[in-house]
Scaffold this active site. Structure first.
Site, short mmCIF file in Angstrom:
data_model
loop_
_atom_site.label_atom_id
_atom_site.label_comp_id
_atom_site.label_asym_id
_atom_site.label_seq_id
_atom_site.Cartn_x
_atom_site.Cartn_y
_atom_site.Cartn_z
N GLU A 178 -12.39 -2.73 12.24
CA GLU A 178 -12.40 -1.97 10.99
C GLU A 178 -13.55 -2.38 10.07
OE1 GLU A 178 -8.73 -2.17 8.79
OE2 GLU A 178 -9.59 -1.14 7.06
N GLU B 26 0.83 -1.22 0.00
CA GLU B 26 0.00 0.00 0.00
C GLU B 26 0.86 1.26 0.00
OE1 GLU B 26 -2.70 -0.70 3.32
OE2 GLU B 26 -4.03 -1.83 1.98
N ASP C 157 -8.28 -9.24 4.07
CA ASP C 157 -7.98 -8.18 5.03
C ASP C 157 -9.05 -8.12 6.12
OD1 ASP C 157 -6.90 -5.97 6.22
OD2 ASP C 157 -7.57 -4.54 4.70
C1 GCV Z 1 -2.35 0.24 8.53
C2 GCV Z 1 -5.94 -2.16 5.47
C3 GCV Z 1 -6.37 -0.96 6.29
C4 GCV Z 1 -5.22 0.03 6.44
C5 GCV Z 1 -4.03 -0.69 7.09
C6 GCV Z 1 -3.66 -1.89 6.21
C7 GCV Z 1 -2.54 -2.72 6.82
O1 GCV Z 1 -5.70 -1.79 4.15
O2 GCV Z 1 -7.49 -0.36 5.70
O3 GCV Z 1 -5.67 1.08 7.26
O4 GCV Z 1 -2.93 0.16 7.24
O5 GCV Z 1 -4.79 -2.72 6.06
O6 GCV Z 1 -2.87 -3.71 7.46
O7 GCV Z 1 -1.39 -2.38 6.66
#
Ligand code: GCV
Length: 606
Positions: free
Chosen positions: A340, A233, A312
Site C-alpha cells: 500500500e 475508521e 500504518d
Molecule cells: C482495510 C489503512 C488503509 C485502509 C485499511 C486500514 C486498516 O487505513 O488505508 O484501506 O482498511 O488501514 O488496516 O483497517
C-alpha cells in the site's frame, strides 16, 4: 507464469481430503519416501529421518507431514543438505493471511487484480486456483486464510448467513492443505436481525452471537475464528455503548469458545477525524491508550492483532509499544504484504529485511500468532509483480521460524521459482535484498512517512496529508521538520520500556533512520557522520534514484522467462518514473522551504 510451486510437483489431484494424502502425493512425486508416521500430538511439527538405503521417514501430525514433505522436497530441489535427523516446529501457532477482498470483486489496497474469491456480490472462484493457492500457502507454512475485508460491507455480512454453504465449500477446498478459513465480521450485525442494539453486554446480543457461532461451526467445524475491525475508521464497535474493547472481544470469544475458535481483534483504533491544529493528539499514541490498560482482561481465545508500527505500514516505523507492553494478553503482529505505502507491487520492495528487524524485537512469550495483509489477486501470477511473490513465500518462512536468514529465504524462493545459474541467482537475490533500502531512500526521509499521494498512496505528495484529518503530520517549515515524540514532546516514547526509550530519545544517539519519527530537528542538525540533516535528505534521494537505475540495468540482464520478463520490464519502467518523481519532488520541497543548496551542486528544481 513462474511460481515457486511449479517445480514442487504437478497439480494436486482433485478429491484429496487430508493433508497427509497431499504429503504422500508430493513425496511419491519426488520418490523420496520410505515411510510416513502420523503422530497427531505433533500437530504442525515434523521430524525427518533417513534410513540406511537413503530413503526418508517423515514423522508428524497431519499438517506436520505436509510441512515436512514440502521442506524435504524444497531442500532436495534447492540442493540443500538438511542436517539429519531434522526436526522443526513453528514458532507461531496461527500464521495468517488477511485478504481485504470485497464481495463486489474489488480488493481494498489490492495490486494484483480482482478478488480470487468474490465477484458481483457472490462467492465465485476457480477451484483449480484455490488448490494452487492452498499449495502456495501450505508450502510456505501458512495455515489461516481470512477471505474477506476487515471493512465488512454488504453483502459480506451474509457470509455467515445465506452464503454459509459457499464458505463451507471453500473451506473443503483448503482443508487438504492444512489451511483453515477465517471470516471478518461486522460488530453491529445483530441489529440487522431485529435486535435494537449491538451492545456486547446485552443478553440478546450475546445470545445472537452464540447462535451464529453454533450455526457457522456446524457448517465449517474448523473455522479459525472471527476477525474484527471495531471502532476504527468508521466501523461499528463497543464504544457506541460506552463499553471497552475487552467487553467486545470477550463477547465474541465466549461465542467461539466451544468450537475452539479465536476472536482476533484488531487494535487499529485512532482518531481519524483529527483537526491538524490540535497539537495535543498524537496518532501513534492511540493504540496504547485504548488497549494497554486492559491487559489481563481478555479471554484466553482472544488474540489482539496489532499493526507492527504505531502508524500504518510505513516504510520505517518503530515496533508498536503494544507488542512489547501487553504481557498478559495473546497478541498477533500484523504485517502488510500488499504494498500500500511501499510501491503498489509496481516498485520492487522485498520485505524480509524489514521484518527481521521487527521479529528481532518481539518478546518471546505472549506473541502467539502473526498475520499479514494479502498481496494476492486474480492476476495470472497471483501477486501482480512476479517478484512480489517473494514476500508471500518469505513471510511464511519467517512466521514458521523468525530466525531464518533473509538471504537464505530469498535464495530458496529464487531457486524454486527461476532456477537461474549461480551468478545470475546471486544478482537477483542481492538485488531483492536491497530493494527496501532503495525505496526508503527515494521516498519520505528518515522515518517521517506519509508524504504519499492521499488516498491512493502511490507517488509523492509531501504535504498531501498535512492539513487532513488523519493525524499524520510532519510540520516542515523553513527551519525544521518532524514531531518531537519524546517526553518533552508528545510523550509517545514514554509508552516504551526503558531500554528502547533510551535508544530513541536523544537525537544524538537515535539511529539516523528513525530520527524524524521521534524528533523535530533543524535542517542544519549534524548527523553522526557529520553531514547536515538536509544534506542527508538530498544525498539519500539522489542515491535512491541512482540505485534504482542500477537495479533496472541489473534486472534487464537476467533471463526471466515470459510472461514474467515483460511484466518485470514494464513495472521497472514505472518504478524508474516514480523514483525520479519522488527524488525531485522531495528535494525540491525541502530546498524551497529551507533555501539550503545541495553541497554537491546536483540539480534541484527552483
Ligand atoms: C482495510 C489503512 C488503509 C485502509 C485499511 C486500514 C486498516 O487505513 O488505508 O484501506 O482498511 O488501514 O488496516 O483497517
Amino acid at each position: 507464469m513462474s511460481l515457486w510451486l511449479n517445480k514442487l510437483s504437478a497439480s494436486v489431484p482433485a478429491g484429496l481430503k487430508q493433508p497427509a494424502d497431499t504429503a504422500r502425493f508430493e513425496l511419491d512425486q519426488a520418490g523420496l519416501i520410505a515411510d510416513l508416521k502420523e503422530n497427531p500430538s505433533m500437530g504442525d511439527a515434523y521430524r525427518i529421518e533417513q534410513t540406511a538405503d537413503g530413503a526418508f521417514t517423515l514423522f508428524g501430525g497431519q499438517t506436520g507431514l505436509l510441512y515436512g514433505a514440502y521442506r524435504l522436497i524444497t531442500a532436495t530441489l534447492c540442493g540443500e543438505q538438511l542436517p539429519l535427523p531434522y526436526a522443526s516446529a513453528p514458532k507461531y501457532a496461527l500464521r495468517m493471511i488477511n485478504c481485504w477482498d470485497n464481495m463486489d470483486g474489488s480488493v481494498e489496497r489490492g495490486y494484483a487484480g480482482q478478488s480470487l474469491f468474490f465477484e458481483d456480490g457472490r462467492v465465485m472462484y476457480s477451484p483449480e486456483r484455490m488448490r494452487t493457492l492452498g499449495r502456495l500457502l501450505a508450502s510456505a507454512g501458512l495455515n489461516v486464510l481470512c477471505i474477506n475485508n476487515v471493512n465488512v460491507h454488504e453483502p459480506a455480512q451474509r457470509l455467515l448467513e445465506d452464503y454459509l454453504p459457499d464458505l463451507a465449500a471453500l473451506a473443503d477446498l483448503f482443508r487438504p492443505f492444512g489451511v483453515r478459513l477465517m471470516v471478518s465480521v461486522d460488530f453491529s450485525r445483530p441489529m440487522c436481525h431485529g435486535i435494537p442494539t449491538a451492545d456486547p453486554l446485552d443478553q440478546a446480543v450475546r445470545a445472537w452471537w452464540k447462535e451464529t457461532a453454533a450455526r457457522v461451526y456446524a457448517a465449517v467445524p474448523d473455522l479459525a475464528g472471527f476477525l474484527v475491525k471495531a471502532d476504527s475508521e468508521g466501523r461499528p464497535g463497543p464504544f457506541t455503548y460506552g463499553r471497552n474493547h475487552a467487553d467486545g472481544a470477550n463477547m465474541l470469544a465466549e461465542a467461539l469458545k466451544p468450537y475452539g475458535g479465536y476472536a482476533v481483534w484488531r487494535c487499529f483504533v485512532y482518531n481519524c477525524r483529527q483537526d491538524w491544529r490540535d497539537t495535543k493528539t498524537d496518532r501513534p499514541k492511540a493504540a496504547w491508550e485504548h488497549y494497554a490498560y486492559l491487559d489481563g482482561s481478555f479471554a484466553d481465545n482472544v488474540i489482539l492483532q496489532v499493526k507492527h508500527g504505531p502508524f500504518d505500514f510505513q516504510v520505517r516505523e518503530p515496533l508498536s509499544p503494544l507488542l512489547l507492553g501487553m504481557k498478559k494478553t495473546k497478541l498477533a503482529m500484523e504485517l502488510q504484504l500488499a504494498q500500500e505505502y511501499t510501491g503498489h507491487q509496481i516498485d520492487l520492495y522485498t520485505m524480509i529485511p524489514m521484518w527481521k528487524e521487527l521479529f528481532g524485537e518481539l518478546p518471546a512469550d505472549n506473541i502467539m500468532s502473526v498475520a499479514a495483509v494479502s498481496n494476492l489477486g486474480n492476476d495470472e501470477n497471483y501477486t501482480g509483480h512476479p517478484l512480489a511473490a517473494v514476500n508471500l513465500f518469505t513471510y511464511g518462512l519467517l512466521a514458521w521460524d523468525p530466525a531464518v536468514d533473509p538471504a537464505e529465504a530469498v535464495t530458496r524462493w529464487a531457486r524454486l521459482t527461476y532456477a537461474f545459474p549461480p551468478k545470475q541467482e546471486q544478482t537477483l537475490v542481492s538485488l531483492l535484498l536491497k530493494t527496501r533500502r532503495v525505496y526508503e531512500k527515494y521516498t519520505a526521509p528518515l522515518g517521517i512517512g506519509w508524504m504519499v499521494t492521499p488516498h491512493d498512496h502511490y507517488g509523492p505528495n509531501p504535504s498531501g496529508y498535512e492539513y487532513d484529518l488523519w493525524g499524520t503530520y510532519h510540520k516542515a517549515n523553513r527551519d525544521a521538520v518532524g514531531i518531537d515524540r519524546t517526553h518533552a514532546g508528545t510523550g509517545y516514547l514514554d509508552q516504551y520500556p526503558e531500554e528502547i526509550r533510551i535508544r530513541y530519545e536523544n537525537p544524538e544517539t537515535c539511529p539516523d533512520l528513525y530520527l524524524l519519527f521521534f524528533h523535530r530537528l533543524p535542517y542544519t542538525f549534524r548527523m553522526k557522520d557529520g553531514r547536515t540533516l538536509i544534506q542527508r535528505i538530498y544525498d539519500d534521494h539522489f542515491e535512491g534514484l541512482e540505485e534504482t537505475r542500477a537495479m533496472a540495468a541489473a534486472l534487464s540482464g537476467l533471463p526471466f522467462p515470459e510472461p514474467d520478463a515483460s511484466v518485470i520490464r514494464g513495472r521497472m519502467d514505472r518504478q524508474l518514473y516514480n523514483a525520479r518523481e519522488w527524488c525531485d519532488i522531495i528535494n525540491t520541497f525541502f530546498f524551497r522551504l529551507s533555501g539550503i543548496q545541495d553541497e554537491k551542486g546536483r540539480t534541484i528544481y527552483e
